[in-house]
Design a protein around this motif. Structure first.
Motif, PDB file in Angstrom:
ATOM      1  N   VAL A  41       0.814  -1.224   0.000  1.00 41.36           N
ATOM      2  CA  VAL A  41       0.000   0.000   0.000  1.00 41.36           C
ATOM      3  C   VAL A  41       0.843   1.267   0.000  1.00 41.36           C
ATOM      4  N   HIS A  42       1.975   1.238   0.695  1.00 42.48           N
ATOM      5  CA  HIS A  42       2.669   2.494   0.988  1.00 42.48           C
ATOM      6  C   HIS A  42       4.091   2.594   0.426  1.00 42.48           C
ATOM      7  N   GLU A  43       4.525   1.666  -0.414  1.00 40.74           N
ATOM      8  CA  GLU A  43       5.924   1.684  -0.841  1.00 40.74           C
ATOM      9  C   GLU A  43       6.107   1.734  -2.351  1.00 40.74           C
ATOM     10  N   GLY A  44       5.049   2.055  -3.092  1.00 38.57           N
ATOM     11  CA  GLY A  44       5.190   2.248  -4.523  1.00 38.57           C
ATOM     12  C   GLY A  44       5.680   1.039  -5.289  1.00 38.57           C
ATOM     13  N   GLY A  45       5.305  -0.153  -4.835  1.00 36.98           N
ATOM     14  CA  GLY A  45       5.717  -1.368  -5.536  1.00 36.98           C
ATOM     15  C   GLY A  45       7.196  -1.669  -5.427  1.00 36.98           C
ATOM     16  N   ALA A  46       7.830  -1.219  -4.328  1.00 34.87           N
ATOM     17  CA  ALA A  46       9.283  -1.338  -4.200  1.00 34.87           C
ATOM     18  C   ALA A  46       9.757  -2.787  -4.199  1.00 34.87           C
ATOM     19  N   LEU A  47       8.975  -3.694  -3.626  1.00 35.52           N
ATOM     20  CA  LEU A  47       9.444  -5.081  -3.573  1.00 35.52           C
ATOM     21  C   LEU A  47       9.718  -5.639  -4.964  1.00 35.52           C
ATOM     22  N   SER A  48       8.874  -5.308  -5.921  1.00 39.49           N
ATOM     23  CA  SER A  48       9.084  -5.814  -7.278  1.00 39.49           C
ATOM     24  C   SER A  48       9.997  -4.896  -8.087  1.00 39.49           C
ATOM     25  N   VAL A  49       9.790  -3.588  -7.992  1.00 35.69           N
ATOM     26  CA  VAL A  49      10.542  -2.651  -8.821  1.00 35.69           C
ATOM     27  C   VAL A  49      12.013  -2.598  -8.421  1.00 35.69           C
ATOM     28  N   VAL A  50      12.304  -2.591  -7.133  1.00 31.31           N
ATOM     29  CA  VAL A  50      13.677  -2.446  -6.658  1.00 31.31           C
ATOM     30  C   VAL A  50      14.334  -3.803  -6.388  1.00 31.31           C
ATOM     31  N   SER A  51      13.584  -4.699  -5.768  1.00 32.84           N
ATOM     32  CA  SER A  51      14.190  -5.943  -5.282  1.00 32.84           C
ATOM     33  C   SER A  51      13.883  -7.173  -6.114  1.00 32.84           C
ATOM     34  N   GLY A  52      13.075  -7.029  -7.153  1.00 41.23           N
ATOM     35  CA  GLY A  52      12.815  -8.159  -8.042  1.00 41.23           C
ATOM     36  C   GLY A  52      12.007  -9.274  -7.422  1.00 41.23           C
TER      37      GLY A  52
END
Length: 380
Positions: free
Chosen positions: A114-125
């Protein structure tokens, strides 16, 4: 609303809250820069020897904070991170490498979604899947019977956007066991883990022992300036330190955040059970107040609260509710509610209520009276 007008509204709210004589929670972040610096300088010597050299890239006071966190949670080691977003990405990335599976099972209302702008996929794959969409953490059956493999199950304790809700201890242990049956590791998003002990009836080490790794925040429940920690096995934390550097989290000096975190561990952590207990009384009194005032519909959720934080829902526009709350603070010196937000379903607005040391002075009658005054302002 323009950025300028939003800043003006924020300044107005902070001024009203700061001048309030009665308030349910007063966070240090709402103070001025000078006020926070003065408070830290006055108090830090009680938790750390200030004649010691300042930290450089994580040694000194930062390393001491890490040792205290590991001891408090009963884990082998802990690593300080500037943000929880970074700490959890590193944890989940490390587990993906160790399990050989980059899929993370978590709730769609959890913080990374909800609050991290899709960071798990965009940054960490990493790839995320959702064992449930219900406004609660997944059950053991939902985890066990989920139709896709995953390497890590991440559980947010409490699930903030669903109302700071928690499972029972038996439900939590069953969920963890179901993940183990699938050969998955378990990571706790424990940004607010500190206040969960009362609900579970267990110590922090007993809770942390269920998971393979735990993230905790310092600035939320402990009221520190900033910062987070990742705790778990020594080998995982050693790897996490390497990734922390790669992610840009090896900050040159962090002693203000570390010292304020130590103060939180020393002063706020022991008081959290008291806050949790009083939050139940405040929530019940709020419900009584809305009922007595004849509000057509309301919800205090959960009832009773699982921690010292809970939601209140009302069928009015968020802007009207926020204005009534600010006016009440400005004109009476009483801050009952803060900002309200529009949410689904349409026609309803929600706010979060936190009860901490400032709120312990409120009696049930005072809460009901403040609710009556607030509702009167809405109707006016």
């Amino acid at each position: 609303m323009t950025d300028t007008s939003e800043q003006e509204q924020r300044r107005r709210r902070l001024t009203a809250w700061g001048k309030s004589e009665r308030i349910l929670s007063r966070a240090s972040a709402e103070s001025t820069v000078g006020g926070q610096l003065a408070a830290l300088a006055a108090d830090a010597g009680a938790v750390y020897e200030l004649s010691e050299p300042a930290d450089v890239y994580g040694d000194g006071v930062v390393a001491e904070l890490e040792r205290r966190v590991a001891r408090t949670l009963g884990t082998e080691a802990a690593a300080f991170f500037p943000t929880g977003t970074m700490a959890q990405q590193v944890a989940l990335r490390c587990w993906a490498g160790r399990t050989g599976n980059a899929t993370v099972a978590l709730h769609p209302l959890s913080h990374p979604e909800v609050h991290e702008g899709g960071a798990l996929s965009v940054v960490s794959g990493l790839r995320t899947v959702h064992p449930t969409h219900a406004a609660r953490l997944p059950t053991a059956d939902e985890v066990r019977d989920f139709d896709e493999p995953f390497g890590t199950l991440m559980l947010e304790l409490p699930l903030r956007d669903a109302g700071f809700v928690l499972p029972s201890w038996d439900e939590l242990t069953a969920v963890v066991e179901s993940a183990r049956e699938r050969d998955a590791v378990v990571h706790f998003d424990g940004a607010r883990l500190w206040e969960c002990a009362s609900h579970f009836g267990r110590t922090l080490p007993e809770i942390a022992e269920l998971a393979d790794s735990v993230y905790v925040s310092f600035y939320k429940s402990l009221d520190a300036m900033s910062g987070a920690a990742l705790a778990g096995p020594a080998s995982l934390i050693a790897e996490a330190r390497t990734w922390r550097h790669r992610y840009g989290g090896q900050v040159f000096q962090q002693f203000p955040a570390a010292l304020s975190a130590m103060l939180g561990l020393e002063r706020e952590l022991p008081r959290l059970p008291e806050y949790v207990a009083h939050a139940k009384e405040v929530a019940a009194a709020m419900a009584d107040g809305f009922r007595a005032a004849g509000v057509p519909w309301f919800r205090v959720h959960p009832a009773p609260p699982h921690t010292h934080q809970f939601q209140v829902w009302l069928p009015y526009p968020a802007e009207l509710l926020t204005e009534a709350a600010v006016c009440q603070a400005e004109q009476t010196g009483v801050t009952l509610f803060r900002r309200w937000f529009s949410d689904t379903p349409p026609g309803l607005a929600v706010t979060e209520v936190t009860v901490s040391s400032a709120g312990l002075a409120w009696t049930a009658d005072e809460v009901r009276a403040a609710v009556a005054d607030f509702v009167g302002r809405l109707r006016a």
